[in-house]
Design a protein around this motif. Structure first.
Motif, mmCIF file in Angstrom:
data_model
loop_
_atom_site.group_PDB
_atom_site.id
_atom_site.type_symbol
_atom_site.label_atom_id
_atom_site.label_comp_id
_atom_site.label_asym_id
_atom_site.label_seq_id
_atom_site.Cartn_x
_atom_site.Cartn_y
_atom_site.Cartn_z
ATOM 1 N N GLY A 94 0.818 -1.209 0.000
ATOM 2 C CA GLY A 94 0.000 0.000 0.000
ATOM 3 C C GLY A 94 0.846 1.249 0.000
ATOM 4 O O GLY A 94 2.063 1.204 0.127
ATOM 5 N N PRO A 95 0.172 2.393 -0.139
ATOM 6 C CA PRO A 95 0.887 3.666 -0.236
ATOM 7 C C PRO A 95 1.528 4.096 1.076
ATOM 8 O O PRO A 95 1.063 3.742 2.158
ATOM 9 N N ILE A 96 2.600 4.870 0.922
ATOM 10 C CA ILE A 96 3.330 5.430 2.060
ATOM 11 C C ILE A 96 3.276 6.951 1.932
ATOM 12 O O ILE A 96 3.511 7.498 0.849
ATOM 13 N N SER A 114 8.494 11.287 -14.081
ATOM 14 C CA SER A 114 9.344 10.352 -14.820
ATOM 15 C C SER A 114 8.786 8.930 -14.808
ATOM 16 O O SER A 114 9.367 8.036 -15.405
ATOM 17 N N GLY A 115 7.693 8.727 -14.082
ATOM 18 C CA GLY A 115 7.040 7.426 -14.074
ATOM 19 C C GLY A 115 7.588 6.429 -13.067
ATOM 20 O O GLY A 115 7.292 5.239 -13.154
ATOM 21 N N PHE A 116 8.348 6.891 -12.092
ATOM 22 C CA PHE A 116 8.901 5.978 -11.091
ATOM 23 C C PHE A 116 7.955 5.749 -9.913
ATOM 24 O O PHE A 116 8.020 4.706 -9.267
ATOM 25 N N VAL A 117 7.095 6.725 -9.626
ATOM 26 C CA VAL A 117 6.137 6.589 -8.531
ATOM 27 C C VAL A 117 4.753 7.000 -9.003
ATOM 28 O O VAL A 117 4.610 7.740 -9.976
ATOM 29 N N LYS A 118 3.760 6.498 -8.290
ATOM 30 C CA LYS A 118 2.370 6.882 -8.527
ATOM 31 C C LYS A 118 1.810 7.404 -7.221
ATOM 32 O O LYS A 118 2.164 6.919 -6.144
ATOM 33 N N SER A 119 0.924 8.376 -7.330
ATOM 34 C CA SER A 119 0.279 8.903 -6.128
ATOM 35 C C SER A 119 -1.075 8.240 -5.956
ATOM 36 O O SER A 119 -1.750 7.910 -6.928
#
Length: 139
Positions: free
Chosen positions: A24-26, A52-57
């Motif tokens: 899950g999200p942090i 840059s596409g490394f993380v999603k919110s």
């Protein structure tokens, strides 16, 4: 090449997300609290990582950030280049005399090799005792 706090803290964010991958999200607040960092500064760093596409919110009460790909598919070099720019020990390499140019190219290539062959997963699995599959850093 000197890595600034942008690169260092960016890696910290990515390592924390990798440690919690699939759970899950942090929130950036929890990362900031854990590492005694400025949450506001981490917010500035997460934008280029997201772009840059490394993380999603993830929005909502239990929102935060997750990795967009498996930690094994993201290198430290990817993160450093995103936040710091090109990896090079000197600027204006093309203007250097041949002996120095060769030295700077070898140093650049060695640093790139280490960063590009070290994944976020490697860093997330590292322990103080060095028990993370005996991964070694060579420059």
């Amino acid at each position: 090449m000197k890595v600034s706090t942008k690169g260092r803290y960016g890696l910290t964010i990515m390592i924390e997300l990798a440690k919690n991958y699939g759970e899950g999200p942090i929130s950036l607040k929890s990362i900031a609290t854990t590492h005694n960092l400025s949450e506001h500064y981490l917010e500035q760093l997460i934008a280029p990582l997201r772009n840059s596409g490394f993380v999603k919110s993830v929005r909502g009460a239990y929102g935060g950030y997750i990795l967009a790909d498996e930690p094994a598919n993201i290198s430290a070099g990817d993160i450093i280049r995103t936040l710091e720019g090109p990896i090079s020990p000197v600027e204006g390499l093309e203007n250097e005399a041949p002996p120095q140019k060769e030295l700077w190219i070898r140093i650049r290539d060695a640093v790139r090799n280490v960063l590009d062959h070290t994944t976020i997963e490697d860093l997330a699995n590292y322990t103080e005792e060095g028990e993370s599959d005996a991964y070694m850093f060579y420059i």
